[in-house]
Design a protein around this motif. Structure first.
Motif, PDB file in Angstrom:
ATOM      1  N   TYR A  47       0.689  -1.167  -0.413  1.00 13.38           N
ATOM      2  CA  TYR A  47      -0.066   0.269   0.261  1.00 13.38           C
ATOM      3  C   TYR A  47       0.876   1.279   0.046  1.00 13.38           C
ATOM      4  O   TYR A  47       2.144   0.911   0.389  1.00 13.38           O
ATOM      5  N   VAL A  48      -0.235   1.736  -0.183  1.00 10.18           N
ATOM      6  CA  VAL A  48       0.906   3.573  -0.882  1.00 10.18           C
ATOM      7  C   VAL A  48      -0.145   4.329   1.026  1.00 10.18           C
ATOM      8  O   VAL A  48      -0.823   4.896   0.734  1.00 10.18           O
ATOM      9  N   ASN A  49       1.446   5.408   1.448  1.00 11.87           N
ATOM     10  CA  ASN A  49       0.931   6.112   2.390  1.00 11.87           C
ATOM     11  C   ASN A  49       1.464   7.523   1.837  1.00 11.87           C
ATOM     12  O   ASN A  49       2.652   7.772   1.105  1.00 11.87           O
ATOM     13  N   VAL A  50       0.029   8.051   0.972  1.00 13.40           N
ATOM     14  CA  VAL A  50       0.716   9.782   0.754  1.00 13.40           C
ATOM     15  C   VAL A  50       0.553  10.861   1.035  1.00 13.40           C
ATOM     16  O   VAL A  50      -0.349  11.493   2.506  1.00 13.40           O
ATOM     17  N   ALA A  51       2.043  11.850   1.320  1.00 13.75           N
ATOM     18  CA  ALA A  51       1.537  12.336   2.735  1.00 13.75           C
ATOM     19  C   ALA A  51       2.565  13.546   2.006  1.00 13.75           C
ATOM     20  O   ALA A  51       2.678  13.801   0.728  1.00 13.75           O
ATOM     21  N   GLU A  52       1.885  14.712   2.412  1.00 14.58           N
ATOM     22  CA  GLU A  52       2.055  16.303   2.112  1.00 14.58           C
ATOM     23  C   GLU A  52       2.446  17.202   3.847  1.00 14.58           C
ATOM     24  O   GLU A  52       1.649  17.048   4.373  1.00 14.58           O
ATOM     25  N   TYR A  53       3.761  17.768   3.427  1.00 18.08           N
ATOM     26  CA  TYR A  53       3.882  18.810   4.059  1.00 18.08           C
ATOM     27  C   TYR A  53       5.102  19.097   3.984  1.00 18.08           C
ATOM     28  O   TYR A  53       5.752  19.428   3.053  1.00 18.08           O
ATOM     29  N   THR A  54       5.848  20.316   4.985  1.00 20.83           N
ATOM     30  CA  THR A  54       6.731  21.197   4.533  1.00 20.83           C
ATOM     31  C   THR A  54       8.013  20.743   5.975  1.00 20.83           C
ATOM     32  O   THR A  54       7.746  20.247   6.942  1.00 20.83           O
ATOM     33  N   THR A  55       8.957  20.795   4.894  1.00 15.38           N
ATOM     34  CA  THR A  55      10.486  20.397   4.930  1.00 15.38           C
ATOM     35  C   THR A  55      10.637  21.262   6.344  1.00 15.38           C
ATOM     36  O   THR A  55      10.541  22.132   6.146  1.00 15.38           O
ATOM     37  N   VAL A  56      12.011  20.936   7.379  1.00 15.11           N
ATOM     38  CA  VAL A  56      11.601  21.526   8.406  1.00 15.11           C
ATOM     39  C   VAL A  56      13.445  21.564   9.165  1.00 15.11           C
ATOM     40  O   VAL A  56      14.352  20.399   8.458  1.00 15.11           O
ATOM     41  N   ARG A  61      12.582  17.265  13.800  1.00 11.12           N
ATOM     42  CA  ARG A  61      12.279  16.012  13.287  1.00 11.12           C
ATOM     43  C   ARG A  61      12.344  14.244  13.963  1.00 11.12           C
ATOM     44  O   ARG A  61      13.780  14.568  14.769  1.00 11.12           O
ATOM     45  N   PHE A  62      12.416  12.962  13.723  1.00 10.06           N
ATOM     46  CA  PHE A  62      12.375  11.965  14.482  1.00 10.06           C
ATOM     47  C   PHE A  62      13.016  10.825  13.746  1.00 10.06           C
ATOM     48  O   PHE A  62      12.918  10.986  12.201  1.00 10.06           O
ATOM     49  N   TRP A  63      13.753  10.223  14.594  1.00 12.76           N
ATOM     50  CA  TRP A  63      14.265   8.882  13.589  1.00 12.76           C
ATOM     51  C   TRP A  63      13.411   8.085  13.528  1.00 12.76           C
ATOM     52  O   TRP A  63      12.394   7.556  14.653  1.00 12.76           O
ATOM     53  N   GLU A  64      13.387   6.399  12.969  1.00 16.56           N
ATOM     54  CA  GLU A  64      12.860   6.297  12.526  1.00 16.56           C
ATOM     55  C   GLU A  64      13.260   4.618  12.043  1.00 16.56           C
ATOM     56  O   GLU A  64      14.138   5.270  11.074  1.00 16.56           O
ATOM     57  N   ALA A  65      12.044   3.415  12.079  1.00 10.14           N
ATOM     58  CA  ALA A  65      12.279   1.905  11.785  1.00 10.14           C
ATOM     59  C   ALA A  65      11.264   1.545  11.009  1.00 10.14           C
ATOM     60  O   ALA A  65      10.448   1.953  12.050  1.00 10.14           O
ATOM     61  N   LEU A 102      10.013   2.189  15.091  1.00 10.55           N
ATOM     62  CA  LEU A 102      10.607   1.927  15.946  1.00 10.55           C
ATOM     63  C   LEU A 102      11.612   3.388  16.272  1.00 10.55           C
ATOM     64  O   LEU A 102      12.197   3.437  15.254  1.00 10.55           O
ATOM     65  N   PRO A 103      11.441   3.491  17.553  1.00 13.65           N
ATOM     66  CA  PRO A 103      11.754   5.022  17.556  1.00 13.65           C
ATOM     67  C   PRO A 103      13.410   5.205  18.024  1.00 13.65           C
ATOM     68  O   PRO A 103      13.550   3.354  18.711  1.00 13.65           O
ATOM     69  N   MET A 104      14.080   5.773  18.201  1.00 11.37           N
ATOM     70  CA  MET A 104      15.219   5.915  18.408  1.00 11.37           C
ATOM     71  C   MET A 104      15.893   7.360  18.015  1.00 11.37           C
ATOM     72  O   MET A 104      15.327   7.806  17.593  1.00 11.37           O
ATOM     73  N   PRO A 124      14.430  -3.011   7.764  1.00 11.74           N
ATOM     74  CA  PRO A 124      14.636  -2.851   9.096  1.00 11.74           C
ATOM     75  C   PRO A 124      15.902  -2.264   9.342  1.00 11.74           C
ATOM     76  O   PRO A 124      15.361  -1.957  10.643  1.00 11.74           O
ATOM     77  N   GLU A 125      17.206  -2.246   8.843  1.00 10.31           N
ATOM     78  CA  GLU A 125      17.823  -1.933   9.302  1.00 10.31           C
ATOM     79  C   GLU A 125      18.234  -0.789   9.528  1.00 10.31           C
ATOM     80  O   GLU A 125      19.685   0.068  10.327  1.00 10.31           O
ATOM     81  N   ASP A 126      18.062   0.013   8.479  1.00 11.82           N
ATOM     82  CA  ASP A 126      17.775   1.450   8.146  1.00 11.82           C
ATOM     83  C   ASP A 126      17.094   2.608   8.909  1.00 11.82           C
ATOM     84  O   ASP A 126      16.284   2.702   8.570  1.00 11.82           O
ATOM     85  N   ALA A 127      17.854   3.698  10.340  1.00 17.54           N
ATOM     86  CA  ALA A 127      17.834   4.117  10.241  1.00 17.54           C
ATOM     87  C   ALA A 127      16.933   5.799   9.987  1.00 17.54           C
ATOM     88  O   ALA A 127      17.845   5.783   8.858  1.00 17.54           O
ATOM     89  N   HIS A 128      16.307   6.603   9.417  1.00 18.67           N
ATOM     90  CA  HIS A 128      15.710   7.456   8.711  1.00 18.67           C
ATOM     91  C   HIS A 128      15.240   8.360   9.379  1.00 18.67           C
ATOM     92  O   HIS A 128      14.521   7.823  10.068  1.00 18.67           O
ATOM     93  N   ARG A 129      15.516   9.667   8.949  1.00 15.49           N
ATOM     94  CA  ARG A 129      14.641  10.944   9.554  1.00 15.49           C
ATOM     95  C   ARG A 129      14.395  11.722   8.650  1.00 15.49           C
ATOM     96  O   ARG A 129      15.372  12.547   7.608  1.00 15.49           O
ATOM     97  N   THR A 130      12.841  12.053   8.258  1.00 16.28           N
ATOM     98  CA  THR A 130      12.693  12.278   6.930  1.00 16.28           C
ATOM     99  C   THR A 130      12.099  13.596   7.094  1.00 16.28           C
ATOM    100  O   THR A 130      12.515  14.066   8.159  1.00 16.28           O
TER     101      THR A 130
END
Length: 149
Positions: A47-56, A61-65, A102-104, A124-130
């Motif tokens: 499935y796809v989550n369509v997201a719209e937001y403004t970069t900051v 922002r927060f880290w997740e996996a 998974l927050p980090m 799953p092993e990749d932390a990312h902050r968007t």
């Protein structure tokens, strides 16, 4: 993680069909006209989550996996930097199975900047902050495809 552009089809022939299906979907359907939210493609498998937001600023922002799904970010409007690291370099929070979240906390090891057509596949092993400002504040729209592992 894999960073690329959906128009480089020959380069990414090695990817599984369910991942390449995300690239095909973006080419066949105009995500710019999709409403924000979740859109099923193949039930819970894809499935796809369509997201719209403004970069900051990155501090906002927060880290997740994620453990149950690949996260495939495909930008269709704007510009966004995504910070990346490996989860073994991070301080892990409590995994929320219901949300596959998974927050980090930790520092970035590298970052990539996405422009329309660019993608970032997070395993799953990749932390990312968007949502981080690239060159200037940007209103963006993207599809975050979820591919069940």
């Amino acid at each position: 993680m894999i960073f690329g552009n959906i128009n480089q089809e020959k380069t990414y022939e090695f990817l599984p069909e369910n991942v390449k299906a995300c690239f095909k979907y973006v080419k066949e359907y105009d995500l710019l006209n999709y409403e924000k939210g979740t859109h099923k493609i193949d039930g819970d498998n894809l499935y796809v989550n369509v997201a719209e937001y403004t970069t900051v600023k990155r501090e906002e922002r927060f880290w997740e996996a994620h453990k149950a799904y690949l996260d495939i970010h495909i930008l269709v409007k704007g510009e966004e930097t995504i910070d990346i690291n490996f989860i073994e370099n991070m301080k892990l929070g409590e995994y929320k199975e219901a949300d596959d979240f998974l927050p980090m906390e930790g520092d970035m090891q590298a970052s990539v900047t996405l422009k329309p057509g660019d993608f970032l596949i997070c395993y799953p092993e990749d932390a990312h902050r968007t949502g981080v400002i690239a060159t200037k504040v940007s209103d963006l729209k993207k599809g975050i495809f979820k591919v069940k592992i």
